[in-house]
Write a protein that holds these residues in place. Structure first.
Motif, short mmCIF file in Angstrom:
data_model
loop_
_atom_site.label_atom_id
_atom_site.label_comp_id
_atom_site.label_asym_id
_atom_site.label_seq_id
_atom_site.Cartn_x
_atom_site.Cartn_y
_atom_site.Cartn_z
N GLY A 23 25.46 -21.06 18.74
CA GLY A 23 25.83 -22.47 18.85
C GLY A 23 25.85 -23.15 17.50
O GLY A 23 26.73 -23.96 17.20
N CYS A 24 24.87 -22.85 16.65
CA CYS A 24 24.81 -23.45 15.32
C CYS A 24 26.03 -23.05 14.50
O CYS A 24 26.69 -23.90 13.88
CB CYS A 24 23.52 -23.01 14.62
SG CYS A 24 23.35 -23.61 12.93
N LEU A 28 29.25 -25.36 12.92
CA LEU A 28 29.52 -25.41 11.49
C LEU A 28 30.92 -24.91 11.17
O LEU A 28 31.61 -25.48 10.31
CB LEU A 28 28.49 -24.57 10.73
CG LEU A 28 27.04 -25.06 10.77
CD1 LEU A 28 26.16 -24.14 9.93
CD2 LEU A 28 26.94 -26.49 10.25
N LEU A 29 31.37 -23.85 11.84
CA LEU A 29 32.63 -23.22 11.49
C LEU A 29 33.82 -23.78 12.26
O LEU A 29 34.94 -23.81 11.75
CB LEU A 29 32.54 -21.70 11.73
CG LEU A 29 31.49 -20.96 10.90
CD1 LEU A 29 31.37 -19.52 11.38
CD2 LEU A 29 31.85 -21.00 9.43
N GLY A 30 33.59 -24.18 13.54
CA GLY A 30 34.68 -24.71 14.35
C GLY A 30 35.66 -23.66 14.80
O GLY A 30 36.76 -24.00 15.24
N ALA A 31 35.31 -22.39 14.67
CA ALA A 31 36.24 -21.32 15.00
C ALA A 31 35.50 -20.21 15.73
O ALA A 31 34.69 -19.50 15.12
CB ALA A 31 36.89 -20.77 13.74
N GLU A 108 38.85 -24.20 17.24
CA GLU A 108 39.03 -23.30 18.37
C GLU A 108 37.98 -23.55 19.44
O GLU A 108 36.87 -23.99 19.13
CB GLU A 108 38.93 -21.84 17.91
CG GLU A 108 40.00 -21.45 16.91
CD GLU A 108 39.82 -20.02 16.41
OE1 GLU A 108 40.75 -19.49 15.80
OE2 GLU A 108 38.72 -19.45 16.63
N PRO A 109 38.30 -23.25 20.70
CA PRO A 109 37.31 -23.44 21.76
C PRO A 109 36.20 -22.42 21.65
O PRO A 109 36.43 -21.28 21.22
CB PRO A 109 38.12 -23.23 23.04
CG PRO A 109 39.25 -22.34 22.62
CD PRO A 109 39.58 -22.74 21.21
N PRO A 110 34.97 -22.80 22.00
CA PRO A 110 33.86 -21.84 21.94
C PRO A 110 33.96 -20.82 23.06
O PRO A 110 34.56 -21.07 24.10
CB PRO A 110 32.63 -22.72 22.11
CG PRO A 110 33.12 -23.87 22.95
CD PRO A 110 34.53 -24.12 22.51
N ALA A 111 33.39 -19.67 22.82
CA ALA A 111 33.31 -18.63 23.85
C ALA A 111 31.85 -18.24 24.01
O ALA A 111 31.11 -18.15 23.03
CB ALA A 111 34.15 -17.42 23.45
N ARG A 127 23.80 -31.10 24.54
CA ARG A 127 24.48 -29.83 24.36
C ARG A 127 25.96 -29.96 24.75
O ARG A 127 26.84 -29.46 24.04
CB ARG A 127 23.80 -28.75 25.21
CG ARG A 127 24.27 -27.34 24.89
CD ARG A 127 23.44 -26.33 25.68
NE ARG A 127 23.67 -24.98 25.21
CZ ARG A 127 24.68 -24.22 25.62
NH1 ARG A 127 25.55 -24.69 26.48
NH2 ARG A 127 24.82 -22.98 25.16
N HIS A 128 26.23 -30.62 25.86
CA HIS A 128 27.62 -30.85 26.27
C HIS A 128 28.38 -31.61 25.20
O HIS A 128 29.47 -31.21 24.78
CB HIS A 128 27.64 -31.63 27.59
CG HIS A 128 28.86 -32.50 27.75
ND1 HIS A 128 30.12 -31.99 27.95
CD2 HIS A 128 29.00 -33.85 27.68
CE1 HIS A 128 30.98 -33.00 28.02
NE2 HIS A 128 30.32 -34.13 27.87
N GLU A 129 27.82 -32.68 24.73
CA GLU A 129 28.51 -33.53 23.77
C GLU A 129 28.79 -32.80 22.47
O GLU A 129 29.88 -32.95 21.89
CB GLU A 129 27.67 -34.79 23.50
CG GLU A 129 28.23 -35.73 22.44
CD GLU A 129 29.58 -36.32 22.81
OE1 GLU A 129 30.33 -36.69 21.88
OE2 GLU A 129 29.90 -36.40 24.02
N THR A 130 27.84 -32.02 21.98
CA THR A 130 27.99 -31.43 20.65
C THR A 130 28.71 -30.09 20.65
O THR A 130 28.92 -29.51 19.59
CB THR A 130 26.61 -31.26 19.99
OG1 THR A 130 25.80 -30.38 20.77
CG2 THR A 130 25.92 -32.61 19.83
N LEU A 131 29.11 -29.59 21.83
CA LEU A 131 29.95 -28.40 21.89
C LEU A 131 31.38 -28.74 22.28
O LEU A 131 32.23 -27.85 22.34
CB LEU A 131 29.37 -27.38 22.89
CG LEU A 131 28.14 -26.62 22.41
CD1 LEU A 131 27.58 -25.76 23.53
CD2 LEU A 131 28.46 -25.75 21.19
N ARG A 132 31.64 -30.01 22.55
CA ARG A 132 33.00 -30.42 22.88
C ARG A 132 33.95 -30.14 21.72
O ARG A 132 33.58 -30.26 20.55
CB ARG A 132 33.06 -31.92 23.18
CG ARG A 132 32.40 -32.37 24.44
CD ARG A 132 32.42 -33.90 24.51
NE ARG A 132 33.77 -34.43 24.34
CZ ARG A 132 34.04 -35.67 23.94
NH1 ARG A 132 33.05 -36.51 23.65
NH2 ARG A 132 35.29 -36.08 23.84
#
Length: 326
Positions: A23-24, A28-31, A108-111, A127-132
């Motif tokens: 998650g971290c 940071l990378l967004g990819a 990119e969307p997280p997996a 967690r929801h907000e910061t992984l959007r």
């Protein structure tokens, strides 16, 4: 406990941190395509250095997050800011998609970062907000070191002293970077969104209505499920549409191109719903065409990001490699 037993215990604790590190690194990378490499490199460095870990100096989590942060900062050196289509310019007024941009330009969307099992509702909301997608795109406006400090402090809950230890800087410098990061993030604060609730029948029904409208090219039905401020973009193109009327108009025109396409709900990716879009090949077999990532707002569909060419990642979202025709 022997030295060997202590080392084995530390290795097991390191493995338990793989999820939080994922998650971290994603924030940071967004990819998502780079996250696995970053986490793997972090774990390799940590395993090699585990014999020199000093619990009297820092908690294991702080120690390994310092390694992960350094790995991510190395990867971000010289990289361009990633974004979503609406962060790149005004909405389209025509059908010309323009030239595609390279993969490194897109958030990119997280997996593998679906809903977490946690008892604390505040933790789940954060967690929801910061992984959007929208939040991770907003983080991209921050310089990498400011982004790292903000994620450590405001997302992961590290103390000022722990964040300074991770960043290998003073507490005063870390606090100064955090203040600047918060100010910049406030200028790019994303629109609100409804948390994805897989067990919520209303959300499931909304997705079914969207799928039905798309597959039957029902323009009225599509407009009914879209929020008034809905947006739709299609990476790798910076082209995007603003508002239900524009989105519906394109569906009307693109009916032939999408004839025979099917949408299948996938899992929750961070703070968003996913859908797999399948298109028949020359032999009629339905194969992956695009991954749709949806945010809901006010009980309707807000943002739609259609990632073309994501077929090789479908399994990460619980989507089949080939779809049986209905």
């Amino acid at each position: 406990m022997t030295v060997q037993d202590e080392t084995a215990s530390l290795v097991a604790r390191l493995e338990s941190l793989r999820g939080p590190l994922t998650g971290c690194c994603y924030r940071l990378l967004g990819a998502s395509g780079e996250v696995d490499d970053a986490v793997q490199e972090t774990m390799l460095r940590a395993f090699r250095a585990i014999g020199g870990y000093d619990p009297g100096r820092a908690a294991l989590s702080t120690w390994v997050h310092r390694i992960a942060t350094n790995v991510c900062l190395d990867m971000l050196r010289g990289a361009e800011r990633r974004a979503l289509p609406w962060d790149m310019g005004p909405a389209a007024t025509g059908g010309d998609l323009g030239a595609p941009l390279p993969p490194g330009r897109w958030v990119e969307p997280p997996a593998g970062l679906g809903p977490a099992g946690a008892d604390d509702p505040a933790h789940l909301a954060l967690r929801h907000e910061t992984l959007r997608l929208a939040f991770v795109a907003a983080l991209q406006w921050l310089p990498p070191r400011q982004r790292a400090v903000l994620v450590l402090r405001d997302v992961l809950g590290f103390s000022a002293a722990e964040a300074a230890e991770v960043m290998e800087t003073s507490v005063a410098a870390a606090n100064s970077a955090l203040q600047r990061a918060r100010a910049t993030l406030e200028q790019h604060r994303p629109r609100r969104a409804d948390p994805p609730e897989p067990a919520d029948p209303a959300q499931r029904d909304l997705l079914r209505r969207y799928v039905r409208a798309f597959e039957t090219h029902d323009v009225r039905g599509l407009v009914d499920v879209l929020a008034d401020d809905a947006r739709s973009g299609m990476p790798p193109f910076r082209w995007w549409l603003d508002g239900p009327a524009s989105i519906a108009a394109v569906l009307s025109v693109a009916a032939d191109a999408c004839a025979g396409d099917r949408l299948v709900p996938g899992g929750v990716a961070g703070g968003c719903w996913t859908l797999g879009q399948y298109r028949p090949d020359a032999g009629g077999t339905l194969r992956p065409f695009a991954l749709l990532v949806l945010e809901l707002r006010g009980g309707r569909i807000g943002d739609i990001v259609t990632y073309l060419g994501y077929g090789d990642r479908f399994a990460a979202y619980g989507l089949p490699a080939v779809l049986e025709d209905r």
